[in-house]
Design an enzyme around this catalytic site. Structure first.
Site, PDB file in Angstrom:
ATOM      1  N   ASP A  43      30.005  38.332  42.349  1.00 31.74           N
ATOM      2  CA  ASP A  43      30.456  39.582  42.966  1.00 31.74           C
ATOM      3  C   ASP A  43      29.931  39.751  44.394  1.00 31.74           C
ATOM      4  O   ASP A  43      28.760  39.502  44.670  1.00 31.74           O
ATOM      5  CB  ASP A  43      29.967  40.783  42.151  1.00 31.74           C
ATOM      6  CG  ASP A  43      30.472  40.785  40.710  1.00 31.74           C
ATOM      7  OD1 ASP A  43      30.640  39.694  40.132  1.00 31.74           O
ATOM      8  OD2 ASP A  43      30.687  41.883  40.168  1.00 31.74           O
TER       9      ASP A  43
ATOM     10  N   HIS B  62      31.486  42.732  46.350  1.00 34.15           N
ATOM     11  CA  HIS B  62      31.622  44.197  46.404  1.00 34.15           C
ATOM     12  C   HIS B  62      31.454  44.796  47.799  1.00 34.15           C
ATOM     13  O   HIS B  62      30.679  45.723  48.010  1.00 34.15           O
ATOM     14  CB  HIS B  62      30.645  44.850  45.425  1.00 34.15           C
ATOM     15  CG  HIS B  62      31.135  44.872  44.010  1.00 34.15           C
ATOM     16  ND1 HIS B  62      32.328  45.449  43.644  1.00 34.15           N
ATOM     17  CD2 HIS B  62      30.595  44.365  42.865  1.00 34.15           C
ATOM     18  CE1 HIS B  62      32.510  45.309  42.347  1.00 34.15           C
ATOM     19  NE2 HIS B  62      31.477  44.638  41.852  1.00 34.15           N
TER      20      HIS B  62
ATOM     21  N   ASP C 262      35.701  40.318  42.259  1.00 32.82           N
ATOM     22  CA  ASP C 262      35.023  41.563  42.668  1.00 32.82           C
ATOM     23  C   ASP C 262      34.594  41.508  44.127  1.00 32.82           C
ATOM     24  O   ASP C 262      33.418  41.569  44.471  1.00 32.82           O
ATOM     25  CB  ASP C 262      33.846  41.904  41.744  1.00 32.82           C
ATOM     26  CG  ASP C 262      34.300  42.605  40.466  1.00 32.82           C
ATOM     27  OD1 ASP C 262      35.526  42.590  40.187  1.00 32.82           O
ATOM     28  OD2 ASP C 262      33.460  43.165  39.756  1.00 32.82           O
TER      29      ASP C 262
ATOM     30  N   ASN D  70      37.698  42.144  37.844  1.00 36.84           N
ATOM     31  CA  ASN D  70      38.303  43.365  37.305  1.00 36.84           C
ATOM     32  C   ASN D  70      38.519  44.430  38.380  1.00 36.84           C
ATOM     33  O   ASN D  70      39.335  45.337  38.206  1.00 36.84           O
ATOM     34  CB  ASN D  70      37.465  43.931  36.149  1.00 36.84           C
ATOM     35  CG  ASN D  70      36.077  44.355  36.561  1.00 36.84           C
ATOM     36  OD1 ASN D  70      35.287  43.541  37.032  1.00 36.84           O
ATOM     37  ND2 ASN D  70      35.752  45.633  36.382  1.00 36.84           N
ATOM     38  N   HIS D  71      37.827  44.323  39.527  1.00 38.02           N
ATOM     39  CA  HIS D  71      38.053  45.284  40.611  1.00 38.02           C
ATOM     40  C   HIS D  71      39.248  44.908  41.481  1.00 38.02           C
ATOM     41  O   HIS D  71      39.648  45.713  42.327  1.00 38.02           O
ATOM     42  CB  HIS D  71      36.793  45.446  41.464  1.00 38.02           C
ATOM     43  CG  HIS D  71      35.767  46.311  40.800  1.00 38.02           C
ATOM     44  ND1 HIS D  71      35.589  47.645  41.111  1.00 38.02           N
ATOM     45  CD2 HIS D  71      34.890  46.044  39.808  1.00 38.02           C
ATOM     46  CE1 HIS D  71      34.626  48.148  40.348  1.00 38.02           C
ATOM     47  NE2 HIS D  71      34.188  47.193  39.548  1.00 38.02           N
TER      48      HIS D  71
ATOM     49  N   HIS E  25      35.684  35.524  35.835  1.00 42.20           N
ATOM     50  CA  HIS E  25      34.882  36.670  36.274  1.00 42.20           C
ATOM     51  C   HIS E  25      34.052  37.258  35.138  1.00 42.20           C
ATOM     52  O   HIS E  25      32.857  37.514  35.294  1.00 42.20           O
ATOM     53  CB  HIS E  25      35.774  37.761  36.869  1.00 42.20           C
ATOM     54  CG  HIS E  25      34.981  38.946  37.310  1.00 42.20           C
ATOM     55  ND1 HIS E  25      34.176  38.911  38.416  1.00 42.20           N
ATOM     56  CD2 HIS E  25      34.823  40.191  36.776  1.00 42.20           C
ATOM     57  CE1 HIS E  25      33.563  40.077  38.545  1.00 42.20           C
ATOM     58  NE2 HIS E  25      33.937  40.865  37.567  1.00 42.20           N
TER      59      HIS E  25
ATOM     60  N   HIS F 137      30.215  39.369  37.104  1.00 39.53           N
ATOM     61  CA  HIS F 137      30.488  40.644  36.427  1.00 39.53           C
ATOM     62  C   HIS F 137      29.276  41.502  36.095  1.00 39.53           C
ATOM     63  O   HIS F 137      29.422  42.673  35.801  1.00 39.53           O
ATOM     64  CB  HIS F 137      31.322  40.363  35.162  1.00 39.53           C
ATOM     65  CG  HIS F 137      31.968  41.565  34.553  1.00 39.53           C
ATOM     66  ND1 HIS F 137      32.682  42.503  35.286  1.00 39.53           N
ATOM     67  CD2 HIS F 137      32.033  41.997  33.260  1.00 39.53           C
ATOM     68  CE1 HIS F 137      33.148  43.436  34.471  1.00 39.53           C
ATOM     69  NE2 HIS F 137      32.764  43.156  33.249  1.00 39.53           N
TER      70      HIS F 137
END
Length: 304
Positions: A61, A63, A89, A121-122, A170, A245
């Site tokens: 990730d 982000h 992500d 998932n984002h 992920h 994740h």
């Protein structure tokens, strides 16, 4: 999208690495839409289960922590110095999701066979509508641009196989996954559903105290025990599951007697966790090593 245009975008995005962290890069709306369209076409031409070769560097990730992404490239080498696989992500929570995703898409367009992006998932409208990316797009551009990203994200591949031995995704495993062909055959473009194989690949988690399949505290998908990891690897003649994740303190964490590894690449996540970020390097012999990026308050020291 012509090479010169992609090069100009990359140059704009990486020239801020000598500036103070957090400096915005204002690309034009037209440039960003071109990135979305061109990368979407590449994603759809490549399989949903990517097959990549070592040596390769794998990251979890990000982000929207753009300055950390740039520092990770400084240590691992800016493309094409190294091959990369990102586990999803890219957006939400951090302050610079736009810069983050635009640089990653630009590198994908420039180096389609050496730079790989999986879906997290984002990378789904129902999630990034809530956790920051929608608001960032709306504040800096407009909602229409956010929809262009949604169209792109809906085409991202969901898993990768490194030299037929390391399976990357992920989230994690699924009780519905009995053959890797099921991943290859998942439809695209698609949103991420609340149940089923695609959901689990994005959102399941390993559970130390779980045997078999368990409930997930997130309220979606499952947790799975070490037994399920061993069973899966044995059945498919694999050596390792690599996933992201979850925030892990040291940036990476092994599970199931080193048969699964979690990688998280956003140090000092959200400014709230005192976690390190990590990158996993897989060499030609499939030996894995980890590079650690310490949290900011520890002077961002990078260690092997």
């Amino acid at each position: 999208m012509d090479t010169a245009a992609v090069d100009r975008i990359i140059e704009k995005l990486i020239e801020v690495r000598s500036s103070n962290p957090g400096k915005l890069v204002q690309l034009s709306e037209s440039e960003i839409k071109q990135l979305c369209v061109a990368s979407r076409d590449i994603f759809l031409k490549q399989p949903n289960l990517l097959e990549s070769e070592a040596p390769i560097k794998t990251r979890g990730d990000i982000h929207g922590q753009y300055s950390d992404l740039l520092r990770l490239f400084e240590y691992g080498g800016f493309p094409p110095e190294a091959n990369y696989l990102f586990l999803g992500d890219y957006v939400d929570r951090g302050r610079q999701s736009l810069e983050t995703i635009c640089l990653l898409l630009a590198y994908k367009i420039k180096y389609p066979e050496n730079f790989f992006l999986l879906r997290g998932n984002h990378e789904c409208a129902s999630i990034n509508r809530i956790y920051g990316f929608y608001d960032e797009c709306k504040r800096r551009f407009n909602v229409k641009l956010w929809k262009s990203f949604t169209d792109c994200f809906n085409c991202l591949p969901v898993a990768a196989l490194i030299d037929e031995k390391i399976l990357c995704m992920h989230g994690g495993l699924s009780p519905d996954l009995s053959s890797l062909d099921q991943i290859r055959n998942l439809p695209r473009p698609t949103a991420i559903p609340d149940t089923g194989l695609l959901c689990d690949l994005q959102r399941s988690d390993p559970g130390k105290d779980v045997k078999g399949w368990g409930m997930n505290d997130r309220g979606v998908s499952y947790t799975f025990g070490p037994d399920k990891v061993s069973e899966f690897l044995s059945k498919h003649d694999l050596d390792l599951v690599c996933r992201a994740h979850q925030v892990v303190e040291d940036g990476y964490e092994f599970f199931a007697e080193s048969e699964l590894v979690t990688i998280f690449s956003a140090p000092n996540y959200c400014g709230e966790f005192d976690n390190a970020g990590a990158m996993m390097s897989v060499d030609e012999n499939l030996l894995c090593s980890f590079q650690i990026l310490k949290p900011a308050e520890k002077k961002n020291k990078f260690v092997m």
